[in-house]
Design a protein around this motif. Structure first.
Motif, PDB file in Angstrom:
ATOM      1  N   LYS A   1       0.645  53.481 -67.955  1.00  0.00           N
ATOM      2  CA  LYS A   1       0.605  53.259 -66.506  1.00  0.00           C
ATOM      3  C   LYS A   1       1.226  54.453 -65.785  1.00  0.00           C
ATOM      4  O   LYS A   1       2.418  54.691 -65.901  1.00  0.00           O
ATOM      5  N   THR A   2       0.399  55.205 -65.075  1.00  0.00           N
ATOM      6  CA  THR A   2       0.882  56.367 -64.336  1.00  0.00           C
ATOM      7  C   THR A   2       1.226  55.955 -62.903  1.00  0.00           C
ATOM      8  O   THR A   2       0.755  54.922 -62.425  1.00  0.00           O
ATOM      9  N   HIS A   3       2.019  56.764 -62.227  1.00  0.00           N
ATOM     10  CA  HIS A   3       2.481  56.388 -60.883  1.00  0.00           C
ATOM     11  C   HIS A   3       1.488  56.768 -59.791  1.00  0.00           C
ATOM     12  O   HIS A   3       0.957  57.862 -59.801  1.00  0.00           O
ATOM     13  N   LYS A   4       1.295  55.848 -58.839  1.00  0.00           N
ATOM     14  CA  LYS A   4       0.470  56.085 -57.650  1.00  0.00           C
ATOM     15  C   LYS A   4      -0.960  56.489 -58.019  1.00  0.00           C
ATOM     16  O   LYS A   4      -1.570  57.335 -57.390  1.00  0.00           O
ATOM     17  N   ALA A   5      -1.504  55.858 -59.055  1.00  0.00           N
ATOM     18  CA  ALA A   5      -2.872  56.195 -59.477  1.00  0.00           C
ATOM     19  C   ALA A   5      -3.678  54.926 -59.756  1.00  0.00           C
ATOM     20  O   ALA A   5      -4.361  54.825 -60.768  1.00  0.00           O
ATOM     21  N   ALA A   6      -3.549  53.935 -58.865  1.00  0.00           N
ATOM     22  CA  ALA A   6      -4.282  52.666 -58.990  1.00  0.00           C
ATOM     23  C   ALA A   6      -3.890  51.882 -60.235  1.00  0.00           C
ATOM     24  O   ALA A   6      -4.599  50.984 -60.685  1.00  0.00           O
ATOM     25  N   SER A   7      -2.729  52.210 -60.794  1.00  0.00           N
ATOM     26  CA  SER A   7      -2.386  51.623 -62.092  1.00  0.00           C
ATOM     27  C   SER A   7      -1.879  50.177 -61.981  1.00  0.00           C
ATOM     28  O   SER A   7      -1.937  49.434 -62.950  1.00  0.00           O
TER      29      SER A   7
ATOM     30  N   PHE B   1      -5.436  54.139 -73.580  1.00  0.00           N
ATOM     31  CA  PHE B   1      -6.070  54.776 -72.430  1.00  0.00           C
ATOM     32  C   PHE B   1      -5.071  54.942 -71.296  1.00  0.00           C
ATOM     33  O   PHE B   1      -3.998  54.344 -71.281  1.00  0.00           O
ATOM     34  N   SER B   2      -5.425  55.810 -70.363  1.00  0.00           N
ATOM     35  CA  SER B   2      -4.584  56.017 -69.189  1.00  0.00           C
ATOM     36  C   SER B   2      -5.475  56.364 -68.009  1.00  0.00           C
ATOM     37  O   SER B   2      -6.707  56.355 -68.117  1.00  0.00           O
ATOM     38  N   ILE B   3      -4.848  56.658 -66.874  1.00  0.00           N
ATOM     39  CA  ILE B   3      -5.602  56.966 -65.657  1.00  0.00           C
ATOM     40  C   ILE B   3      -4.916  58.102 -64.909  1.00  0.00           C
ATOM     41  O   ILE B   3      -3.681  58.170 -64.880  1.00  0.00           O
ATOM     42  N   LEU B   4      -5.720  59.009 -64.376  1.00  0.00           N
ATOM     43  CA  LEU B   4      -5.204  60.138 -63.592  1.00  0.00           C
ATOM     44  C   LEU B   4      -5.768  60.058 -62.180  1.00  0.00           C
ATOM     45  O   LEU B   4      -6.792  59.414 -61.951  1.00  0.00           O
ATOM     46  N   ARG B   5      -5.102  60.755 -61.260  1.00  0.00           N
ATOM     47  CA  ARG B   5      -5.587  60.800 -59.883  1.00  0.00           C
ATOM     48  C   ARG B   5      -5.491  62.230 -59.369  1.00  0.00           C
ATOM     49  O   ARG B   5      -4.601  62.978 -59.771  1.00  0.00           O
TER      50      ARG B   5
ATOM     51  N   ASP C   1      -9.810  58.197 -58.680  1.00  0.00           N
ATOM     52  CA  ASP C   1     -10.664  58.538 -57.541  1.00  0.00           C
ATOM     53  C   ASP C   1     -12.078  57.966 -57.707  1.00  0.00           C
ATOM     54  O   ASP C   1     -12.843  57.905 -56.740  1.00  0.00           O
ATOM     55  N   TYR C   2     -12.429  57.585 -58.925  1.00  0.00           N
ATOM     56  CA  TYR C   2     -13.708  56.927 -59.211  1.00  0.00           C
ATOM     57  C   TYR C   2     -13.386  55.624 -59.939  1.00  0.00           C
ATOM     58  O   TYR C   2     -13.703  55.465 -61.109  1.00  0.00           O
ATOM     59  N   PHE C   3     -12.745  54.735 -59.223  1.00  0.00           N
ATOM     60  CA  PHE C   3     -12.155  53.573 -59.892  1.00  0.00           C
ATOM     61  C   PHE C   3     -13.219  52.630 -60.459  1.00  0.00           C
ATOM     62  O   PHE C   3     -13.106  52.171 -61.601  1.00  0.00           O
ATOM     63  N   ASP C   4     -14.250  52.342 -59.680  1.00  0.00           N
ATOM     64  CA  ASP C   4     -15.277  51.420 -60.170  1.00  0.00           C
ATOM     65  C   ASP C   4     -16.014  51.994 -61.373  1.00  0.00           C
ATOM     66  O   ASP C   4     -16.266  51.297 -62.358  1.00  0.00           O
ATOM     67  N   GLU C   5     -16.334  53.279 -61.309  1.00  0.00           N
ATOM     68  CA  GLU C   5     -16.961  53.940 -62.453  1.00  0.00           C
ATOM     69  C   GLU C   5     -16.030  53.872 -63.665  1.00  0.00           C
ATOM     70  O   GLU C   5     -16.477  53.646 -64.798  1.00  0.00           O
ATOM     71  N   SER C   6     -14.721  54.033 -63.413  1.00  0.00           N
ATOM     72  CA  SER C   6     -13.737  53.939 -64.498  1.00  0.00           C
ATOM     73  C   SER C   6     -13.741  52.561 -65.146  1.00  0.00           C
ATOM     74  O   SER C   6     -13.644  52.435 -66.365  1.00  0.00           O
ATOM     75  N   MET C   7     -13.854  51.516 -64.314  1.00  0.00           N
ATOM     76  CA  MET C   7     -13.850  50.154 -64.853  1.00  0.00           C
ATOM     77  C   MET C   7     -15.076  49.891 -65.732  1.00  0.00           C
ATOM     78  O   MET C   7     -14.982  49.212 -66.755  1.00  0.00           O
ATOM     79  N   ILE C   8     -16.203  50.453 -65.352  1.00  0.00           N
ATOM     80  CA  ILE C   8     -17.414  50.289 -66.168  1.00  0.00           C
ATOM     81  C   ILE C   8     -17.245  51.023 -67.503  1.00  0.00           C
ATOM     82  O   ILE C   8     -17.579  50.500 -68.572  1.00  0.00           O
ATOM     83  N   LEU C   9     -16.704  52.224 -67.435  1.00  0.00           N
ATOM     84  CA  LEU C   9     -16.465  52.995 -68.654  1.00  0.00           C
ATOM     85  C   LEU C   9     -15.485  52.253 -69.570  1.00  0.00           C
ATOM     86  O   LEU C   9     -15.694  52.163 -70.785  1.00  0.00           O
TER      87      LEU C   9
END
Length: 366
Positions: free
Chosen positions: A23-29, A103-107, A194-202
């Motif tokens: 969980k990264t900070h301030k990145a929709a996490s 997995f993780s998430i970047l912004r 920045d492409y959250f919905d696309e990320s959820m599908i992936l």
């Protein structure tokens, strides 16, 4: 191909249930954390929760296994890990099974830094002592003092720090390359906020989950009026000031789109994203009295009030009044803020331990 071969159905995949999310900070996490918690409940999985009264896994200290509640007795039998921690692969591996999906998430660091500035305005010396985000960025070193590096982590290369690296390291090509390769070794997938919905599908495809497992309501966002506009000079300055994060982001944004093209293809992606948004809209219509997030002073049920920080006005939701019990439960979990959900799961998994104090009423206290 022969006629027989074409009749063999594709192998159905099994939903992956051992999953670690950094969980990264301030990145929709916080939104991703909510997805993970709901999945854990759906499949009755064990979550590696923070010990005692903490809501994060020892952050900003580098993670060690005993930060997890019950590690001494439960050992390597956790399925899900997703609360804030500073990544330390060797210690995480003591907690999570060998076949865990990481997995993780970047912004994009530009909106990320502005978001951090507002959210951590009161905690971070470099932010506190500057008037606004543009003043800070005009000469960061005037406000950012090496002696305060611990309190200042949110002011520079916060993603680099969350992944376990030195956020004040020199921007050296060889060093950056080595870190990027190490992250690729440690993580199966890096999403892009920045492409959250696309990320959820992936994510759904990579984990073999259902669409309903990745449906979400956006959590922990703030009201528009607390967003400060960055000058073009400030935007350029962020790329230099947070060059480690900038290069991290550019690299994984590229591999993100490459991954999509290799696995789903842009056409199917678009269809799936539409599908996700339609289903999300249906759920919002079912659950919410207003079709959007509302400001903190408009949240009726104080148990659903998100944690407020800095100069941000963190939004939450109001549920419809007359929902039947089952729908109410589903809807409550969709909108439950991070601290409340962590506290609730903790009470369920560790019934004999003292509860985590959220400082707010909890929905389920029985």
């Amino acid at each position: 191909k022969s006629h027989e071969e074409l009749l063999i159905p594709p192998t159905p995949c099994h939903a992956k249930t051992n999953v670690m999310f950094l969980k990264t900070h301030k990145a929709a996490s916080s939104t991703v954390l909510n997805i993970m918690f709901r999945f854990a409940e759906r499949y009755n999985l064990t979550v590696a929760l923070p010990a005692d009264q903490l809501f994060h896994l020892g952050y900003p200290k580098t993670f060690v296994a005993h930060f997890v509640e019950g590690f001494e007795t439960i050992g390597q039998n956790y399925n899900i890990m997703c609360n804030h921690l500073r990544f330390n692969p060797l210690e995480v591996k003591k907690v999570m099974a060998a076949n865990t999906f990481y997995f993780s998430i970047l912004r994009n660091p530009i909106p990320l830094l502005e978001s951090s500035y507002i959210y951590y305005k009161n905690n971070v010396p470099a932010f506190r002592s500057s008037k606004n985000v543009n003043e800070f960025l005009a000469s960061p070193t005037k406000y950012y003092h090496p002696a305060d590096y611990r309190e200042n982590i949110y002011a520079r290369n916060i993603m680099w720090f969350d992944f376990g690296y030195d956020n004040n390291a020199e921007d050296d090509t060889k060093y950056i390359q080595a870190v990027l390769e190490e992250i690729e070794q440690n993580f199966h997938l890096i999403l892009i906020a920045d492409y959250f919905d696309e990320s959820m599908i992936l994510l759904k495809n990579a984990l073999c989950w259902d669409l309903d497992d990745v449906i979400y309501f956006k959590l922990n966002s703030r009201s528009q009026d607390t967003v400060q506009t960055l000058s073009p000079e400030s935007e350029e300055q962020i790329k230099a000031w947070c060059s480690l994060d900038w290069k991290l982001y550019l690299h994984f944004n590229q591999s993100f789109w490459r991954r999509i093209e290799e696995t789903i293809g842009l056409e199917v992606l678009e269809k799936e994203v539409d599908h996700l948004r339609t289903r999300q809209k249906e759920l919002m219509e079912t659950c919410l009295s207003e079709q959007e997030a509302v400001r903190k002073d408009h949240i009726r049920n104080k148990a659903l009030l998100p944690f407020q920080s800095g100069a941000a006005n963190i939004l939450g939701y109001n549920l419809k009044q007359d929902l039947d019990n089952r729908t109410l439960r589903t809807c409550q979990k969709m909108v439950m803020p991070e601290l409340q959900y962590t506290s609730y799961l903790y009470a369920v998994q560790h019934p004999h331990k003292k509860r985590k104090e959220v400082g707010l009423p909890l929905l389920w206290t029985s």
